[in-house]
Design a protein around this motif. Structure first.
Motif, PDB file in Angstrom:
ATOM      1  N   ALA A  43     -31.512   5.595 -34.314  1.00  0.00           N
ATOM      2  CA  ALA A  43     -30.668   5.639 -33.111  1.00  0.00           C
ATOM      3  C   ALA A  43     -29.242   5.176 -33.415  1.00  0.00           C
ATOM      4  CB  ALA A  43     -31.280   4.780 -32.008  1.00  0.00           C
ATOM      5  N   ASP A  44     -29.093   4.159 -34.259  1.00  0.00           N
ATOM      6  CA  ASP A  44     -27.759   3.681 -34.633  1.00  0.00           C
ATOM      7  C   ASP A  44     -27.030   4.718 -35.487  1.00  0.00           C
ATOM      8  OD1 ASP A  44     -28.345   1.382 -33.255  1.00  0.00           O
ATOM      9  OD2 ASP A  44     -28.514   0.105 -35.040  1.00  0.00           O
ATOM     10  N   ALA A  45     -27.752   5.388 -36.368  1.00  0.00           N
ATOM     11  CA  ALA A  45     -27.146   6.443 -37.191  1.00  0.00           C
ATOM     12  C   ALA A  45     -26.664   7.591 -36.304  1.00  0.00           C
ATOM     13  CB  ALA A  45     -28.135   6.943 -38.230  1.00  0.00           C
ATOM     14  N   ILE A  46     -27.478   7.960 -35.330  1.00  0.00           N
ATOM     15  CA  ILE A  46     -27.090   9.042 -34.418  1.00  0.00           C
ATOM     16  C   ILE A  46     -25.875   8.641 -33.593  1.00  0.00           C
ATOM     17  CG2 ILE A  46     -27.839  10.347 -32.380  1.00  0.00           C
ATOM     18  CD1 ILE A  46     -30.624  10.498 -33.734  1.00  0.00           C
ATOM     19  N   ASP A  47     -25.804   7.370 -33.174  1.00  0.00           N
ATOM     20  CA  ASP A  47     -24.626   6.874 -32.452  1.00  0.00           C
ATOM     21  C   ASP A  47     -23.369   7.099 -33.281  1.00  0.00           C
ATOM     22  OD1 ASP A  47     -23.259   5.326 -30.307  1.00  0.00           O
ATOM     23  OD2 ASP A  47     -23.002   3.843 -31.915  1.00  0.00           O
ATOM     24  N   ARG A  48     -23.438   6.868 -34.563  1.00  0.00           N
ATOM     25  CA  ARG A  48     -22.281   7.067 -35.439  1.00  0.00           C
ATOM     26  C   ARG A  48     -21.991   8.552 -35.631  1.00  0.00           C
ATOM     27  NH1 ARG A  48     -24.616   2.355 -36.053  1.00  0.00           N
ATOM     28  NH2 ARG A  48     -23.541   0.590 -36.948  1.00  0.00           N
ATOM     29  N   ILE A  49     -23.029   9.353 -35.825  1.00  0.00           N
ATOM     30  CA  ILE A  49     -22.851  10.799 -36.007  1.00  0.00           C
ATOM     31  C   ILE A  49     -22.229  11.426 -34.763  1.00  0.00           C
ATOM     32  CG2 ILE A  49     -24.067  13.003 -36.309  1.00  0.00           C
ATOM     33  CD1 ILE A  49     -26.096  11.435 -38.082  1.00  0.00           C
ATOM     34  N   GLU A  50     -22.525  10.876 -33.597  1.00  0.00           N
ATOM     35  CA  GLU A  50     -21.966  11.425 -32.359  1.00  0.00           C
ATOM     36  C   GLU A  50     -20.447  11.276 -32.284  1.00  0.00           C
ATOM     37  OE1 GLU A  50     -24.389   9.651 -29.288  1.00  0.00           O
ATOM     38  OE2 GLU A  50     -25.744  11.393 -29.307  1.00  0.00           O
ATOM     39  N   THR A  51     -19.845  10.518 -33.177  1.00  0.00           N
ATOM     40  CA  THR A  51     -18.383  10.479 -33.244  1.00  0.00           C
ATOM     41  C   THR A  51     -17.853  11.715 -33.960  1.00  0.00           C
ATOM     42  OG1 THR A  51     -18.294   9.225 -35.323  1.00  0.00           O
ATOM     43  CG2 THR A  51     -18.353   7.952 -33.261  1.00  0.00           C
ATOM     44  N   VAL A  52     -18.732  12.433 -34.643  1.00  0.00           N
ATOM     45  CA  VAL A  52     -18.373  13.682 -35.319  1.00  0.00           C
ATOM     46  C   VAL A  52     -18.779  14.871 -34.446  1.00  0.00           C
ATOM     47  CG1 VAL A  52     -18.779  15.114 -37.358  1.00  0.00           C
ATOM     48  CG2 VAL A  52     -18.665  12.623 -37.593  1.00  0.00           C
ATOM     49  N   THR A  53     -19.984  14.820 -33.873  1.00  0.00           N
ATOM     50  CA  THR A  53     -20.505  15.909 -33.055  1.00  0.00           C
ATOM     51  C   THR A  53     -21.529  15.388 -32.068  1.00  0.00           C
ATOM     52  OG1 THR A  53     -21.609  18.065 -33.065  1.00  0.00           O
ATOM     53  CG2 THR A  53     -22.336  16.469 -34.722  1.00  0.00           C
TER      54      THR A  53
END
Length: 140
Positions: A43-53
């Protein structure tokens, strides 16, 4: 499996609506490769990826590409980053600019935008606390 991060030829880009899917994928993979901590919840990784897409299919592509290249290992709902000592250097890779911005992570209006410079491109703007969270420097 090798833990060396294998990068395709660099494409300097800023993440925006005009960035291609491939450019966003490369930026997302490199962001994961440069996280501060060796392990984190999915979930934390996805939070960071959501800054890209925010595209679920592109998020999956980023995770799959990172795993295939040996950048991360996934087990259950956790990621282990195989970065080999690489993380964002705040002195050389984070730049700030004055202006009227909206933080890519939280959406707040900011007058100082912090941008993360990676080989694949530039990610931002972020507020001062969000840039630390995106890179994993601070816990959420």
């Amino acid at each position: 499996m090798s833990t060396e991060f294998i990068r395709p030829p660099s494409v300097r880009t800023s993440v925006s609506g005009s960035a291609s899917r491939e450019e966003k994928r490369e930026l997302g993979v490199e962001l994961l490769a440069n996280l501060e901590h060796d392990e984190l919840p999915l979930a934390d990784a996805i939070d960071r990826i959501e800054t890209v897409t925010t595209s679920p299919s592109l998020t999956r592509e980023i995770l799959d590409a990172a795993e295939k290249r040996g950048v991360i290992d996934r087990e259950n709902a956790r990621l282990r980053v195989n970065r080999g000592g690489t993380y964002v250097d705040y002195d050389s890779q984070v730049v700030s600019r004055e202006g009227e911005f909206e933080c890519r992570r939280c959406g707040a209006s900011i007058t100082t935008g912090h941008f993360v410079r990676l080989d694949a491109g530039e990610l931002g703007p972020f507020g001062s606390s969000c840039v630390r969270k995106v890179t994993g420097r601070d816990a959420d």
